[in-house]
Design a protein around this motif. Sequence first.
Motif, PDB file in Angstrom:
ATOM      1  N   LEU A   1      -7.134  -6.590   7.266  1.00  0.00           N
ATOM      2  CA  LEU A   1      -6.405  -5.758   8.063  1.00  0.00           C
ATOM      3  C   LEU A   1      -6.722  -4.449   7.827  1.00  0.00           C
ATOM      4  O   LEU A   1      -6.892  -3.472   8.993  1.00  0.00           O
ATOM      5  N   LEU A   2      -6.721  -3.933   6.492  1.00  0.00           N
ATOM      6  CA  LEU A   2      -7.025  -2.450   6.346  1.00  0.00           C
ATOM      7  C   LEU A   2      -7.040  -2.552   4.576  1.00  0.00           C
ATOM      8  O   LEU A   2      -6.554  -3.392   4.102  1.00  0.00           O
TER       9      LEU A   2
ATOM     10  N   ILE B   1       0.608  -6.587  15.197  1.00  0.00           N
ATOM     11  CA  ILE B   1       0.783  -5.521  14.047  1.00  0.00           C
ATOM     12  C   ILE B   1       0.095  -4.397  14.438  1.00  0.00           C
ATOM     13  O   ILE B   1      -0.915  -4.272  14.827  1.00  0.00           O
ATOM     14  N   MET B   2       0.840  -3.247  14.151  1.00  0.00           N
ATOM     15  CA  MET B   2       0.339  -1.989  14.080  1.00  0.00           C
ATOM     16  C   MET B   2      -0.193  -1.468  13.000  1.00  0.00           C
ATOM     17  O   MET B   2       0.174  -1.598  11.867  1.00  0.00           O
ATOM     18  N   PHE B   3      -1.589  -1.003  12.990  1.00  0.00           N
ATOM     19  CA  PHE B   3      -2.281  -0.383  11.996  1.00  0.00           C
ATOM     20  C   PHE B   3      -2.190   1.065  11.967  1.00  0.00           C
ATOM     21  O   PHE B   3      -2.565   1.945  13.035  1.00  0.00           O
ATOM     22  N   ASP B   4      -2.000   1.750  10.844  1.00  0.00           N
ATOM     23  CA  ASP B   4      -2.141   3.209  10.780  1.00  0.00           C
ATOM     24  C   ASP B   4      -2.545   3.674   9.339  1.00  0.00           C
ATOM     25  O   ASP B   4      -1.558   3.616   8.575  1.00  0.00           O
TER      26      ASP B   4
ATOM     27  N   MET C   1       0.765  -1.093   0.015  1.00  0.00           N
ATOM     28  CA  MET C   1       0.170   0.245   0.006  1.00  0.00           C
ATOM     29  C   MET C   1       1.054   1.287  -0.049  1.00  0.00           C
ATOM     30  O   MET C   1       2.100   1.335   0.599  1.00  0.00           O
ATOM     31  N   LYS C   2       0.380   2.147  -0.514  1.00  0.00           N
ATOM     32  CA  LYS C   2       1.207   3.391  -0.792  1.00  0.00           C
ATOM     33  C   LYS C   2       1.064   4.351   0.697  1.00  0.00           C
ATOM     34  O   LYS C   2       2.049   4.750   0.969  1.00  0.00           O
ATOM     35  N   TYR C   3      -0.147   4.407   1.250  1.00  0.00           N
ATOM     36  CA  TYR C   3       0.098   5.254   2.343  1.00  0.00           C
ATOM     37  C   TYR C   3      -0.368   4.639   3.701  1.00  0.00           C
ATOM     38  O   TYR C   3       0.232   4.764   4.781  1.00  0.00           O
ATOM     39  N   VAL C   4      -1.235   3.452   3.509  1.00  0.00           N
ATOM     40  CA  VAL C   4      -1.633   2.633   4.915  1.00  0.00           C
ATOM     41  C   VAL C   4      -0.512   2.125   5.283  1.00  0.00           C
ATOM     42  O   VAL C   4       0.270   1.382   4.410  1.00  0.00           O
ATOM     43  N   GLU C   5      -0.142   2.058   6.706  1.00  0.00           N
ATOM     44  CA  GLU C   5       1.015   1.274   7.191  1.00  0.00           C
ATOM     45  C   GLU C   5       0.480   0.200   8.055  1.00  0.00           C
ATOM     46  O   GLU C   5      -0.471   0.349   8.849  1.00  0.00           O
ATOM     47  N   LEU C   6       1.252  -0.806   7.731  1.00  0.00           N
ATOM     48  CA  LEU C   6       1.184  -2.130   8.929  1.00  0.00           C
ATOM     49  C   LEU C   6       2.451  -2.708   8.910  1.00  0.00           C
ATOM     50  O   LEU C   6       3.041  -2.886   8.039  1.00  0.00           O
TER      51      LEU C   6
END
Length: 149
Positions: A113-114, A13-16, A1-6
């Motif tokens: 996850l996102l 797992i941290m989701f941002d 993904m370009k912007y979403v961070e995992l």
Amino acid sequence: MKYVELRSEDGGIMFDARRYLEALPSFEKLLPGGARRFATDPDHYDFYNTRCVKDLALERQLFDVDSEKFSLEFAPNVHKHDEGLTVTYVDIRSIEFRMEPAAESVPWRFNVLLDEILPEGGGIRHEFELGGGTLVIEAADLEARWRVV
């Protein structure tokens, strides 16, 4: 993904999604109507909301040969969601589904996850990060509909 961070952090797992939400106003007008409504819905990334995509489980993929539409049906997480979600894509350009091999049966392998929706070639690129892989759909647009199951 370009912007979403995992990322892995402290055994979990941290989701941002903050970078995505910060960038979204710069390209939201480039998204077709259905994708724009879904991506800009304030509940979409609100982890405490019943209409957040996190923790939905991919249940079914459906191709409608007559209308040339492709749908994904997501089951609700009984601890979080009141409804399931159906996302229907029109004018499909590509579908890529990559799963990581599982040493054993993992029930959350198909859980979301996102996700991230970006403009792509006059349409969209919708990427889902799943518990055990990635699903990417490129299409002209999408319609997201929450449904009671």
